[in-house]
Design a protein around this motif. Structure first.
Motif, PDB file in Angstrom:
ATOM      1  N   LEU A  92     -80.694  15.087 -26.267  1.00 58.01           N
ATOM      2  CA  LEU A  92     -79.735  15.907 -25.537  1.00 58.01           C
ATOM      3  C   LEU A  92     -80.024  17.392 -25.703  1.00 58.01           C
ATOM      4  CD1 LEU A  92     -76.372  14.064 -26.328  1.00 58.01           C
ATOM      5  CD2 LEU A  92     -77.853  13.809 -24.324  1.00 58.01           C
ATOM      6  N   PRO A  93     -79.751  18.187 -24.676  1.00 52.40           N
ATOM      7  CA  PRO A  93     -79.923  19.641 -24.793  1.00 52.40           C
ATOM      8  C   PRO A  93     -78.804  20.253 -25.627  1.00 52.40           C
ATOM      9  CG  PRO A  93     -78.982  19.092 -22.663  1.00 52.40           C
ATOM     10  CD  PRO A  93     -79.294  17.780 -23.328  1.00 52.40           C
ATOM     11  N   ARG A  94     -79.091  21.350 -26.271  1.00 53.59           N
ATOM     12  CA  ARG A  94     -78.095  21.981 -27.142  1.00 53.59           C
ATOM     13  C   ARG A  94     -77.122  22.875 -26.386  1.00 53.59           C
ATOM     14  NH1 ARG A  94     -78.914  25.110 -32.954  1.00 53.59           N
ATOM     15  NH2 ARG A  94     -76.846  26.075 -32.978  1.00 53.59           N
ATOM     16  N   ALA A  95     -77.566  23.463 -25.289  1.00 48.87           N
ATOM     17  CA  ALA A  95     -76.776  24.484 -24.609  1.00 48.87           C
ATOM     18  C   ALA A  95     -75.340  24.068 -24.302  1.00 48.87           C
ATOM     19  CB  ALA A  95     -77.481  24.935 -23.327  1.00 48.87           C
ATOM     20  N   PRO A  96     -75.083  22.846 -23.808  1.00 45.09           N
ATOM     21  CA  PRO A  96     -73.685  22.489 -23.522  1.00 45.09           C
ATOM     22  C   PRO A  96     -72.801  22.455 -24.764  1.00 45.09           C
ATOM     23  CG  PRO A  96     -75.192  21.033 -22.361  1.00 45.09           C
ATOM     24  CD  PRO A  96     -76.020  21.814 -23.335  1.00 45.09           C
ATOM     25  N   PHE A  97     -73.372  22.092 -25.895  1.00 48.00           N
ATOM     26  CA  PHE A  97     -72.593  22.076 -27.140  1.00 48.00           C
ATOM     27  C   PHE A  97     -72.226  23.496 -27.557  1.00 48.00           C
ATOM     28  CE2 PHE A  97     -74.969  18.104 -27.221  1.00 48.00           C
ATOM     29  CZ  PHE A  97     -74.019  17.190 -27.635  1.00 48.00           C
ATOM     30  N   ASP A  98     -73.208  24.385 -27.532  1.00 48.40           N
ATOM     31  CA  ASP A  98     -72.935  25.782 -27.883  1.00 48.40           C
ATOM     32  C   ASP A  98     -71.961  26.413 -26.891  1.00 48.40           C
ATOM     33  OD1 ASP A  98     -74.604  25.686 -30.068  1.00 48.40           O
ATOM     34  OD2 ASP A  98     -76.333  26.530 -29.017  1.00 48.40           O
ATOM     35  N   GLY A  99     -72.143  26.097 -25.599  1.00 47.03           N
ATOM     36  CA  GLY A  99     -71.250  26.645 -24.590  1.00 47.03           C
ATOM     37  C   GLY A  99     -69.814  26.208 -24.782  1.00 47.03           C
ATOM     38  N   LEU A 100     -69.624  24.960 -25.190  1.00 49.44           N
ATOM     39  CA  LEU A 100     -68.284  24.434 -25.422  1.00 49.44           C
ATOM     40  C   LEU A 100     -67.614  25.153 -26.595  1.00 49.44           C
ATOM     41  CD1 LEU A 100     -66.146  22.310 -24.674  1.00 49.44           C
ATOM     42  CD2 LEU A 100     -67.290  20.734 -26.244  1.00 49.44           C
ATOM     43  N   ILE A 101     -68.355  25.339 -27.670  1.00 46.50           N
ATOM     44  CA  ILE A 101     -67.803  26.033 -28.829  1.00 46.50           C
ATOM     45  C   ILE A 101     -67.429  27.470 -28.464  1.00 46.50           C
ATOM     46  CG2 ILE A 101     -68.342  26.918 -31.136  1.00 46.50           C
ATOM     47  CD1 ILE A 101     -70.116  24.381 -31.489  1.00 46.50           C
ATOM     48  N   GLU A 102     -68.302  28.155 -27.740  1.00 46.53           N
ATOM     49  CA  GLU A 102     -68.013  29.532 -27.345  1.00 46.53           C
ATOM     50  C   GLU A 102     -66.787  29.601 -26.426  1.00 46.53           C
ATOM     51  OE1 GLU A 102     -69.359  32.246 -28.586  1.00 46.53           O
ATOM     52  OE2 GLU A 102     -70.559  30.932 -29.871  1.00 46.53           O
ATOM     53  N   ALA A 103     -66.641  28.607 -25.554  1.00 46.64           N
ATOM     54  CA  ALA A 103     -65.474  28.584 -24.662  1.00 46.64           C
ATOM     55  C   ALA A 103     -64.189  28.404 -25.462  1.00 46.64           C
ATOM     56  CB  ALA A 103     -65.632  27.463 -23.637  1.00 46.64           C
ATOM     57  N   VAL A 108     -59.004  30.851 -27.788  1.00 44.91           N
ATOM     58  CA  VAL A 108     -58.086  31.284 -28.851  1.00 44.91           C
ATOM     59  C   VAL A 108     -57.827  32.787 -28.785  1.00 44.91           C
ATOM     60  CG1 VAL A 108     -58.716  29.388 -30.381  1.00 44.91           C
ATOM     61  CG2 VAL A 108     -59.888  31.590 -30.619  1.00 44.91           C
ATOM     62  N   HIS A 109     -58.680  33.492 -28.048  1.00 43.99           N
ATOM     63  CA  HIS A 109     -58.465  34.925 -27.848  1.00 43.99           C
ATOM     64  C   HIS A 109     -57.849  35.220 -26.484  1.00 43.99           C
ATOM     65  CE1 HIS A 109     -60.274  36.261 -31.569  1.00 43.99           C
ATOM     66  NE2 HIS A 109     -61.327  35.499 -31.354  1.00 43.99           N
ATOM     67  N   GLY A 110     -57.359  34.180 -25.829  1.00 45.48           N
ATOM     68  CA  GLY A 110     -56.611  34.365 -24.593  1.00 45.48           C
ATOM     69  C   GLY A 110     -57.428  34.431 -23.328  1.00 45.48           C
ATOM     70  N   GLU A 111     -58.708  34.111 -23.389  1.00 42.84           N
ATOM     71  CA  GLU A 111     -59.538  34.138 -22.180  1.00 42.84           C
ATOM     72  C   GLU A 111     -59.232  32.922 -21.300  1.00 42.84           C
ATOM     73  OE1 GLU A 111     -63.636  34.457 -23.246  1.00 42.84           O
ATOM     74  OE2 GLU A 111     -63.328  36.266 -24.471  1.00 42.84           O
ATOM     75  N   PRO A 112     -59.463  33.018 -19.995  1.00 41.92           N
ATOM     76  CA  PRO A 112     -59.219  31.880 -19.097  1.00 41.92           C
ATOM     77  C   PRO A 112     -60.135  30.710 -19.432  1.00 41.92           C
ATOM     78  CG  PRO A 112     -59.515  33.922 -17.861  1.00 41.92           C
ATOM     79  CD  PRO A 112     -59.915  34.221 -19.273  1.00 41.92           C
ATOM     80  N   HIS A 113     -59.710  29.516 -18.986  1.00 44.91           N
ATOM     81  CA  HIS A 113     -60.540  28.334 -19.172  1.00 44.91           C
ATOM     82  C   HIS A 113     -61.888  28.511 -18.476  1.00 44.91           C
ATOM     83  CE1 HIS A 113     -57.089  25.947 -20.617  1.00 44.91           C
ATOM     84  NE2 HIS A 113     -58.004  25.116 -21.056  1.00 44.91           N
ATOM     85  N   ASP A 114     -62.954  28.242 -19.187  1.00 48.76           N
ATOM     86  CA  ASP A 114     -64.285  28.177 -18.596  1.00 48.76           C
ATOM     87  C   ASP A 114     -64.497  26.719 -18.177  1.00 48.76           C
ATOM     88  OD1 ASP A 114     -67.006  27.918 -18.080  1.00 48.76           O
ATOM     89  OD2 ASP A 114     -67.600  29.336 -19.645  1.00 48.76           O
ATOM     90  N   LEU A 115     -64.224  26.421 -16.907  1.00 47.60           N
ATOM     91  CA  LEU A 115     -64.249  25.029 -16.454  1.00 47.60           C
ATOM     92  C   LEU A 115     -65.610  24.378 -16.667  1.00 47.60           C
ATOM     93  CD1 LEU A 115     -62.186  25.077 -13.126  1.00 47.60           C
ATOM     94  CD2 LEU A 115     -61.425  24.506 -15.430  1.00 47.60           C
ATOM     95  N   ASP A 116     -66.674  25.117 -16.429  1.00 48.27           N
ATOM     96  CA  ASP A 116     -68.000  24.517 -16.585  1.00 48.27           C
ATOM     97  C   ASP A 116     -68.278  24.161 -18.042  1.00 48.27           C
ATOM     98  OD1 ASP A 116     -68.327  24.742 -13.897  1.00 48.27           O
ATOM     99  OD2 ASP A 116     -70.147  25.957 -13.981  1.00 48.27           O
ATOM    100  N   ALA A 117     -67.893  25.034 -18.956  1.00 54.99           N
ATOM    101  CA  ALA A 117     -68.143  24.767 -20.372  1.00 54.99           C
ATOM    102  C   ALA A 117     -67.258  23.647 -20.900  1.00 54.99           C
ATOM    103  CB  ALA A 117     -67.918  26.039 -21.191  1.00 54.99           C
ATOM    104  N   PHE A 118     -65.985  23.658 -20.508  1.00 56.97           N
ATOM    105  CA  PHE A 118     -65.050  22.669 -21.031  1.00 56.97           C
ATOM    106  C   PHE A 118     -65.191  21.298 -20.386  1.00 56.97           C
ATOM    107  CE2 PHE A 118     -62.321  26.275 -22.528  1.00 56.97           C
ATOM    108  CZ  PHE A 118     -62.185  25.857 -23.841  1.00 56.97           C
ATOM    109  N   TYR A 119     -65.533  21.255 -19.114  1.00 53.26           N
ATOM    110  CA  TYR A 119     -65.477  19.985 -18.392  1.00 53.26           C
ATOM    111  C   TYR A 119     -66.805  19.555 -17.766  1.00 53.26           C
ATOM    112  CZ  TYR A 119     -60.520  20.857 -18.958  1.00 53.26           C
ATOM    113  OH  TYR A 119     -59.285  21.106 -19.501  1.00 53.26           O
ATOM    114  N   VAL A 120     -67.520  20.471 -17.138  1.00 54.74           N
ATOM    115  CA  VAL A 120     -68.760  20.083 -16.469  1.00 54.74           C
ATOM    116  C   VAL A 120     -69.850  19.725 -17.482  1.00 54.74           C
ATOM    117  CG1 VAL A 120     -70.585  20.800 -14.887  1.00 54.74           C
ATOM    118  CG2 VAL A 120     -68.214  21.462 -14.436  1.00 54.74           C
ATOM    119  N   GLY A 121     -70.092  20.601 -18.439  1.00 57.93           N
ATOM    120  CA  GLY A 121     -71.132  20.351 -19.439  1.00 57.93           C
ATOM    121  C   GLY A 121     -70.972  19.024 -20.165  1.00 57.93           C
ATOM    122  N   PRO A 122     -69.781  18.745 -20.729  1.00 57.54           N
ATOM    123  CA  PRO A 122     -69.591  17.464 -21.402  1.00 57.54           C
ATOM    124  C   PRO A 122     -69.762  16.260 -20.471  1.00 57.54           C
ATOM    125  CG  PRO A 122     -67.952  19.024 -22.142  1.00 57.54           C
ATOM    126  CD  PRO A 122     -68.667  19.677 -20.993  1.00 57.54           C
TER     127      PRO A 122
END
Length: 207
Positions: A92-103, A108-122
């Protein structure tokens, strides 16, 4: 039911139900590992009250990804041990895992949902585990449909479904459980209703 299955069922009933449609026991277990990893990340804001403390915990998970992708799991941590094995077997590629953690850190700092990181990548990772590489584009819109539904944007989700189903026409049958949660537009629906909706979606191959 394994410990990880129980964790996923408690944290994400929709995807736990969808995983029941995976016939192969190993493939189903691998899917559960991915979802258990996500459950660990989702639980962090419920365990700490300060954004900085949450960010520190996410930073710990980010550091653990170095070991996961090096094949040296943190011993005694069921999710990390299983994740390390699963990542290696599926290449598996690492990028989606790192992207999810960053999202999650952003949230927790109040940024909007990153739909691609939270839902598309997984969802792309799940499809790859079930049916191999090359399916990222086919499942991307299905991931966005799920993300929009989960974040209360159901009208937008409904408007995107036609395009998502068009992209899913060539999806291997084995990969459908990865996208099946996108068929569940109401997160608050009773479990029995969700089961029926998933059966109907699986029979049609459409979300």
């Amino acid at each position: 039911m394994t410990v990880l299955e129980a964790q996923v069922r408690d944290a994400d009933t929709d995807r736990w139900l969808s995983s029941r449609f995976v016939a192969d026991a190993q493939a189903r277990a691998d899917l559960i590992v991915l979802y258990a990893f996500e459950a660990e990340l989702m639980a962090i804001p419920t365990r700490v009250t300060q954004p900085l403390l949450a960010e520190m915990r996410y930073a710990w998970w980010r550091e653990q990804m170095d070991r996961v992708f090096a094949g040296t799991a943190r011993k005694g941590h069921p999710v990390l041990e299983a994740l390390t094995d699963m990542v290696a077997r599926h290449d598996l590629p690492r990028a989606p895992f790192d992207g999810l953690i960053e999202a999650h850190i952003g949230r927790v700092h109040g940024e909007p949902h990153d739909l691609d990181a939270f839902y598309v990548g997984p969802m792309q990772l799940a499809a790859r585990m079930l049916a191999g590489p090359g399916l990222d584009e086919a499942v991307a819109d299905a991931g966005r449909v799920r993300g929009l539904s989960q974040t209360g944007r159901r009208d937008e989700a409904g408007a995107l479904k036609t395009a998502a189903n068009r992209a899913l026409k060539g999806l291997p049958v084995a990969a459908f459980p990865a996208v099946a949660p996108a068929a569940l537009g109401d997160p608050e629906a009773p479990e029995a209703a969700k089961r029926l909706r998933l059966v109907w979606a699986a029979l049609r191959g459409r979300i």
